[in-house]
Design a protein around this motif. Sequence first.
Motif, PDB file in Angstrom:
ATOM      1  N   SER A  41      23.835 -12.416 -20.097  1.00 50.88           N
ATOM      2  CA  SER A  41      23.596 -10.765 -20.370  1.00 50.88           C
ATOM      3  C   SER A  41      24.832  -9.775 -20.141  1.00 50.88           C
ATOM      4  O   SER A  41      25.753 -10.468 -19.409  1.00 50.88           O
ATOM      5  N   SER A  42      24.723  -8.910 -20.551  1.00 52.58           N
ATOM      6  CA  SER A  42      25.875  -7.906 -20.484  1.00 52.58           C
ATOM      7  C   SER A  42      25.570  -6.972 -19.107  1.00 52.58           C
ATOM      8  O   SER A  42      24.453  -6.714 -18.950  1.00 52.58           O
ATOM      9  N   GLU A  43      26.261  -6.635 -18.263  1.00 55.56           N
ATOM     10  CA  GLU A  43      26.084  -5.836 -16.992  1.00 55.56           C
ATOM     11  C   GLU A  43      27.070  -4.637 -17.086  1.00 55.56           C
ATOM     12  O   GLU A  43      28.287  -4.809 -17.043  1.00 55.56           O
ATOM     13  N   ASN A  44      26.665  -3.362 -17.330  1.00 54.65           N
ATOM     14  CA  ASN A  44      27.580  -2.361 -17.663  1.00 54.65           C
ATOM     15  C   ASN A  44      28.491  -2.000 -16.420  1.00 54.65           C
ATOM     16  O   ASN A  44      29.099  -0.910 -16.522  1.00 54.65           O
TER      17      ASN A  44
ATOM     18  N   LYS B 287      18.326  -6.655 -26.521  1.00 53.03           N
ATOM     19  CA  LYS B 287      17.299  -5.563 -25.729  1.00 53.03           C
ATOM     20  C   LYS B 287      17.684  -5.667 -24.063  1.00 53.03           C
ATOM     21  O   LYS B 287      18.163  -6.709 -23.950  1.00 53.03           O
ATOM     22  N   ALA B 288      17.268  -4.743 -23.648  1.00 55.45           N
ATOM     23  CA  ALA B 288      17.595  -4.595 -22.211  1.00 55.45           C
ATOM     24  C   ALA B 288      16.638  -5.725 -21.330  1.00 55.45           C
ATOM     25  O   ALA B 288      15.561  -6.114 -21.813  1.00 55.45           O
ATOM     26  N   LEU B 289      17.002  -6.153 -20.141  1.00 53.26           N
ATOM     27  CA  LEU B 289      16.221  -6.739 -19.527  1.00 53.26           C
ATOM     28  C   LEU B 289      15.372  -6.085 -18.757  1.00 53.26           C
ATOM     29  O   LEU B 289      15.760  -5.119 -18.110  1.00 53.26           O
ATOM     30  N   SER B 290      14.200  -6.361 -18.715  1.00 52.68           N
ATOM     31  CA  SER B 290      12.972  -5.563 -18.332  1.00 52.68           C
ATOM     32  C   SER B 290      13.364  -5.172 -16.614  1.00 52.68           C
ATOM     33  O   SER B 290      13.291  -6.433 -16.169  1.00 52.68           O
ATOM     34  N   GLY B 291      13.308  -4.185 -16.341  1.00 55.27           N
ATOM     35  CA  GLY B 291      13.408  -3.990 -14.668  1.00 55.27           C
ATOM     36  C   GLY B 291      14.841  -3.993 -14.307  1.00 55.27           C
ATOM     37  O   GLY B 291      14.921  -3.832 -12.991  1.00 55.27           O
ATOM     38  N   TRP B 292      15.904  -4.106 -15.126  1.00 56.67           N
ATOM     39  CA  TRP B 292      17.052  -4.116 -14.747  1.00 56.67           C
ATOM     40  C   TRP B 292      17.769  -3.282 -15.432  1.00 56.67           C
ATOM     41  O   TRP B 292      18.605  -3.590 -16.284  1.00 56.67           O
ATOM     42  N   PRO B 293      18.212  -2.141 -15.094  1.00 57.27           N
ATOM     43  CA  PRO B 293      18.917  -1.124 -15.679  1.00 57.27           C
ATOM     44  C   PRO B 293      20.403  -1.545 -15.616  1.00 57.27           C
ATOM     45  O   PRO B 293      21.110  -1.966 -14.803  1.00 57.27           O
TER      46      PRO B 293
ATOM     47  N   PRO C 281      14.610 -11.640 -26.383  1.00 58.46           N
ATOM     48  CA  PRO C 281      16.255 -10.601 -26.293  1.00 58.46           C
ATOM     49  C   PRO C 281      16.318  -9.792 -27.485  1.00 58.46           C
ATOM     50  O   PRO C 281      17.238  -9.197 -27.178  1.00 58.46           O
ATOM     51  N   GLY C 282      15.370  -9.763 -28.307  1.00 57.18           N
ATOM     52  CA  GLY C 282      15.785  -8.989 -29.500  1.00 57.18           C
ATOM     53  C   GLY C 282      16.870  -9.441 -30.247  1.00 57.18           C
ATOM     54  O   GLY C 282      17.502  -8.559 -31.131  1.00 57.18           O
ATOM     55  N   LEU C 283      17.144 -10.670 -30.398  1.00 57.95           N
ATOM     56  CA  LEU C 283      18.185 -11.195 -31.059  1.00 57.95           C
ATOM     57  C   LEU C 283      17.652 -12.573 -31.731  1.00 57.95           C
ATOM     58  O   LEU C 283      16.736 -13.128 -30.915  1.00 57.95           O
TER      59      LEU C 283
END
Length: 285
Positions: free
Chosen positions: A103-106, A121-127, A170-172
């Motif tokens: 995952s990418s973490e901004n 897609k975003a990881l649900s619950g983890w902005p 993951p939308g991928l």
Amino acid sequence: MASFACLSACGGDGSSAGSGATVQSVSAVNATASTLPPAAQTPAPTHWMPVATDTWQLQLTGTINTSYAAQVYDIDLFDTPQATIDVLKGQGKRVVCYFSAGSSENWRADFKQFAAADMGKALSGWPGERWLDTRSPNVRRIMQGRMDLAKSKGCDGVDADNVDGYTNAPGLPLTAATQLDYNLFLANEAHARGLAVGLKNDVDQIAQLATAFDFAVNEQCFQYKECASYAPFSTQGKAVFNVEYASRYKDAATRAALCASAKAAHLRTLVLPLNLDDAFRYACD
């Protein structure tokens, strides 16, 4: 979001969509997906490997408490100061450096290196966190850079998280086969740098990966009744480091039953807070 942000995506519940999927051979994946760079083929250099009897500590946020009599410390690759790693090494401890490989973490220093197409897609619950296209050569290059950083900081091994994206919508277009290829890529790249590498969760592929990985890190296998899946590691004498977060394990009697089961299964189990800040620690050692 602090570095524990990926944790909810890591634990399995035994009901993932990828369970039971047919796993193609790695060579077949590479033959049909030209975007997948081949895994390193050079012989693995000698590197440290934890054993089943090694004790451990896991802390990813806050000032690292270096006082525990644990043989292995699992700490954040980016956020842990070099001085802390030096202290741990000076105490004769082994250091495993954590990073998210799936995952990418901004908030990470290398976030801008990811292309828009690398992220799903975003990881649900983890902005701030999004699934990565682990087939991407650019994603793999960034992970190579992270392992270079681990080596330069004196880490003995790496804890590469979120390596089961294909089970998480993951939308991928990730599959069991692309995940297997990527995880073997990570193992080979770690070994090429003299680093031990741990398999983080990815319970459905343990049988295929236990030989390539040096140890396992599991979250909540007792919670989700998945601990028996780690036999391919324990039968090789490899360490299986397990952490449980359920508050019921703070109760001494409940924890005693947990620890008895953990010892019988050759697991090194800790009960820790979800945000891994050393607010409390119970060890089944």
